[in-house]
Design a protein around this motif. Structure first.
Motif, PDB file in Angstrom:
ATOM      1  N   VAL A  63     -13.215  26.559  -5.067  1.00 24.33           N
ATOM      2  CA  VAL A  63     -14.150  27.330  -4.262  1.00 24.33           C
ATOM      3  C   VAL A  63     -15.259  27.834  -5.180  1.00 24.33           C
ATOM      4  CG1 VAL A  63     -12.868  29.505  -4.550  1.00 24.33           C
ATOM      5  CG2 VAL A  63     -14.360  29.190  -2.560  1.00 24.33           C
ATOM      6  N   ARG A  74     -20.997  33.904   1.338  1.00 31.12           N
ATOM      7  CA  ARG A  74     -20.900  32.509   1.772  1.00 31.12           C
ATOM      8  C   ARG A  74     -20.258  31.718   0.642  1.00 31.12           C
ATOM      9  NH1 ARG A  74     -23.772  29.983   5.770  1.00 31.12           N
ATOM     10  NH2 ARG A  74     -25.216  31.727   5.838  1.00 31.12           N
ATOM     11  N   GLN A  76     -18.332  28.020  -0.687  1.00 30.37           N
ATOM     12  CA  GLN A  76     -18.234  26.584  -0.456  1.00 30.37           C
ATOM     13  C   GLN A  76     -16.894  26.097  -0.971  1.00 30.37           C
ATOM     14  OE1 GLN A  76     -21.657  24.261  -1.206  1.00 30.37           O
ATOM     15  NE2 GLN A  76     -20.510  22.387  -1.496  1.00 30.37           N
ATOM     16  N   LEU A  77     -16.089  25.537  -0.065  1.00 29.54           N
ATOM     17  CA  LEU A  77     -14.826  24.928  -0.463  1.00 29.54           C
ATOM     18  C   LEU A  77     -15.140  23.552  -1.025  1.00 29.54           C
ATOM     19  CD1 LEU A  77     -12.594  25.985   2.542  1.00 29.54           C
ATOM     20  CD2 LEU A  77     -12.521  26.877   0.226  1.00 29.54           C
ATOM     21  N   GLY A  82     -12.568  21.128   0.789  1.00 32.52           N
ATOM     22  CA  GLY A  82     -13.760  20.994   1.616  1.00 32.52           C
ATOM     23  C   GLY A  82     -13.554  20.140   2.843  1.00 32.52           C
ATOM     24  N   SER A  87      -9.022  24.076   6.290  1.00 33.17           N
ATOM     25  CA  SER A  87     -10.012  24.823   5.518  1.00 33.17           C
ATOM     26  C   SER A  87     -10.393  26.145   6.182  1.00 33.17           C
ATOM     27  CB  SER A  87     -11.264  23.982   5.257  1.00 33.17           C
ATOM     28  OG  SER A  87     -11.910  23.649   6.467  1.00 33.17           O
ATOM     29  N   THR A  88     -10.421  26.198   7.504  1.00 32.24           N
ATOM     30  CA  THR A  88     -10.749  27.450   8.194  1.00 32.24           C
ATOM     31  C   THR A  88      -9.667  28.483   7.939  1.00 32.24           C
ATOM     32  OG1 THR A  88     -11.927  26.226   9.897  1.00 32.24           O
ATOM     33  CG2 THR A  88     -11.292  28.481  10.428  1.00 32.24           C
ATOM     34  N   MET A  91      -9.980  29.727   4.416  1.00 30.02           N
ATOM     35  CA  MET A  91     -11.124  30.626   4.291  1.00 30.02           C
ATOM     36  C   MET A  91     -10.821  31.994   4.878  1.00 30.02           C
ATOM     37  SD  MET A  91     -14.276  30.955   3.226  1.00 30.02           S
ATOM     38  CE  MET A  91     -14.778  29.282   2.914  1.00 30.02           C
ATOM     39  N   GLN A 111     -17.979  30.032   5.562  1.00 32.17           N
ATOM     40  CA  GLN A 111     -17.936  28.787   4.813  1.00 32.17           C
ATOM     41  C   GLN A 111     -19.309  28.131   4.820  1.00 32.17           C
ATOM     42  OE1 GLN A 111     -14.802  26.148   5.967  1.00 32.17           O
ATOM     43  NE2 GLN A 111     -15.471  24.524   4.613  1.00 32.17           N
ATOM     44  N   SER A 186     -20.685  20.827  10.806  1.00 32.59           N
ATOM     45  CA  SER A 186     -19.505  21.493  11.352  1.00 32.59           C
ATOM     46  C   SER A 186     -19.285  21.252  12.844  1.00 32.59           C
ATOM     47  CB  SER A 186     -19.568  22.992  11.059  1.00 32.59           C
ATOM     48  OG  SER A 186     -20.714  23.557  11.659  1.00 32.59           O
TER      49      SER A 186
END
Length: 193
Positions: A63, A74, A76-77, A82, A87-88, A91, A111, A186
């Motif tokens: 990350v 904000r 970034q994975l 990613g 991922s949600t 996060m 994200q 997304s």
């Protein structure tokens, strides 16, 4: 050889430790984080993320901070994180929860999506060209019938599959995932007509 001995002794101590290894993502809050309340700064966000990075790296991800805009961070994975379907969850339930515990000024963690190529027919064809040889073996083919909602929150790619593979949901899912990974949008939807 002295360094080798030191590393071996350190490794041995780690393996001999009776303390359990606890993920900072644990629900009961018993993670490795300290109880220290930090000010919202780039360095403090990095410091808190550093507590959780080993768990992300272990799964092939990482990350990074993309931006801090007032009380909104904000992130970034990267790597496997990613593109992971979870991922949600990572996060919100992991990173955001721990960051907000350590830095109460943070109101939201969102994200950041990396920039992908433009949503154009030529780019769609690049992905479909990678799939077509497999479909042809099964007596099928695939074509893009159009793109709707370009520039909107939920653009849609309309595809038409022909042949015996057209009814296989696993093939459709694989094509959809390839397109979503390629464009990194997304809200991108892939529909089969």
């Amino acid at each position: 050889t002295r360094n080798l001995v030191t590393r071996t002794q350190t490794t041995t101590r780690l393996y001999e430790s009776t303390e359990p290894v606890v993920s900072p993502f644990e629900e009961d809050g018993s993670g490795t984080g300290s109880d220290e309340i930090l000010e919202l700064t780039w360095d403090n966000v990095e410091k808190t993320l550093d507590e959780m990075r080993p768990y992300l790296i272990q799964d092939g991800g990482n990350v990074s901070i993309a931006e801090i805009d007032g009380p909104v961070v904000r992130l970034q994975l990267e790597g496997a994180c990613g593109t992971c379907p979870s991922s949600t969850q990572t996060m919100k339930m992991g990173l955001e929860r721990r960051l907000r515990e350590a830095i109460p000024e943070i109101q939201e963690v969102i994200q950041a999506m990396p920039e992908g190529p433009p949503l154009e027919l030529e780019q769609i064809e690049i992905i479909l060209d990678g799939v077509r040889p497999f479909l042809k073996v099964a007596g099928g083919d695939i074509n893009c019938e159009g793109i709707t909602g370009e520039g909107s929150v939920q653009p849609v790619i309309n595809l038409k599959m022909e042949g015996s593979s057209a009814s296989l949901n696993s093939v459709k899912l694989e094509i959809s995932q390839r397109l979503q990974r390629h464009f990194m949008l997304s809200g991108l939807q892939v529909e089969f007509v």
